[in-house]
Design an enzyme around this catalytic site. Sequence first.
Site, mmCIF file in Angstrom:
data_model
loop_
_atom_site.group_PDB
_atom_site.id
_atom_site.type_symbol
_atom_site.label_atom_id
_atom_site.label_comp_id
_atom_site.label_asym_id
_atom_site.label_seq_id
_atom_site.Cartn_x
_atom_site.Cartn_y
_atom_site.Cartn_z
ATOM 1 N N SER A 70 0.838 -1.193 0.000
ATOM 2 C CA SER A 70 0.000 0.000 0.000
ATOM 3 C C SER A 70 0.873 1.243 0.000
ATOM 4 C CB SER A 70 -0.916 0.003 1.230
ATOM 5 O OG SER A 70 -1.762 1.134 1.225
ATOM 6 N N LYS B 275 -4.231 -6.973 3.488
ATOM 7 C CA LYS B 275 -4.280 -5.931 2.459
ATOM 8 C C LYS B 275 -5.680 -5.826 1.853
ATOM 9 C CE LYS B 275 -2.760 -2.901 -0.574
ATOM 10 N NZ LYS B 275 -3.639 -2.946 -1.732
ATOM 11 N N HIS C 198 -7.652 -3.853 4.162
ATOM 12 C CA HIS C 198 -7.208 -2.464 3.981
ATOM 13 C C HIS C 198 -7.927 -1.825 2.802
ATOM 14 C CE1 HIS C 198 -4.712 0.155 1.422
ATOM 15 N NE2 HIS C 198 -4.200 0.678 2.518
ATOM 16 N N ASN C 199 -8.026 -2.558 1.683
ATOM 17 C CA ASN C 199 -8.696 -2.015 0.510
ATOM 18 C C ASN C 199 -10.174 -1.748 0.777
ATOM 19 O OD1 ASN C 199 -6.282 -2.226 -0.834
ATOM 20 N ND2 ASN C 199 -6.839 -4.027 -2.026
ATOM 21 N N GLU D 132 -10.379 1.392 2.692
ATOM 22 C CA GLU D 132 -10.103 2.480 1.749
ATOM 23 C C GLU D 132 -11.346 2.836 0.937
ATOM 24 O OE1 GLU D 132 -8.174 2.127 -2.487
ATOM 25 O OE2 GLU D 132 -6.619 1.926 -0.954
#
Length: 296
Positions: A121, A171, A174-175, A178
């Site tokens: 990221s 991740k 995380h996306n 986001e």
Amino acid sequence: MKLGFIGLGRMGLNMVFNLVDNKHQVVVFNRSPEPTKEAANYGAIPAYSLQELIDKLPSPKIVWIMIKSGPPVDDMIAQLVPLLQKGDIIIDGGNSYFEDSKRRYTELKKKGIHFLDCGTSGGMEGARHGACMMIGGEKEIFQKVEILFKDMCVKDGYGYMGSTGAGHFVKMVHNGIEYGMMQAIAEGMQAVKNAPFGTDVKTAINVYAHGSIVQSRLVDWLKEAYEEGLVDKVEGTVPKGETEEEMEKLEGLAEMPVLHTARMMRVQTRSKPSYAGKLLAAMRFKFGGHTVVERK
């Protein structure tokens, strides 16, 4: 440390520059030769075939893959396996689905080849000057190459997340976060624009970017997009991205109504463009160079 690096797109090329800056020897290969030449001009070691890349690496060989997720990763691994030996290491730094990473680990382990999954990221700026990385796999293998993650990331910006698949799973979450954050910012600025006070949206986002509770890199990127005139240049449509199908899978694994709403709002912009969609597109372009639909 000397390693091979495959995939010199928006993220990959900047990561190679970062590695060279940190005194690593990087043998680079890309499907098209132009980025390979650009990396070589910066100090990387060029290779114009996978065989050449492998031949230029010491044993055990370390090969970092930074290409589009899905079948392209499987195809690349299939091409690499005959060229590698027991004890060699493959690192997938792209946006792969964590279940795919678990499968690839199992298949490679049968051949004695190690595999780490690394969620990356920070956008293009982070790739160039200090990224954020989440790594999964065998801890012993992670520790052997930990210096790579340490040198490529900001201080405290990397970590071992657990067994194989953990890096790409964290991740993926995380996306999802986001998606929600970007949607909230875009909706908020759309509300400011539509309110009957004559507020200049550019002024509002500038204030948000300096000391507010919502101050963030995303707000900073949106502020830059306004200042550069990017917001005026793009349509209110968010093209389908590489992680969208992955996000739909994540919704099936955990209760994430914010993510679901954010994803569906992106889909809606393709038939009904909006000001919020314009801001989402601008933010995505700023941090990742993602495709935008330009105004005619």
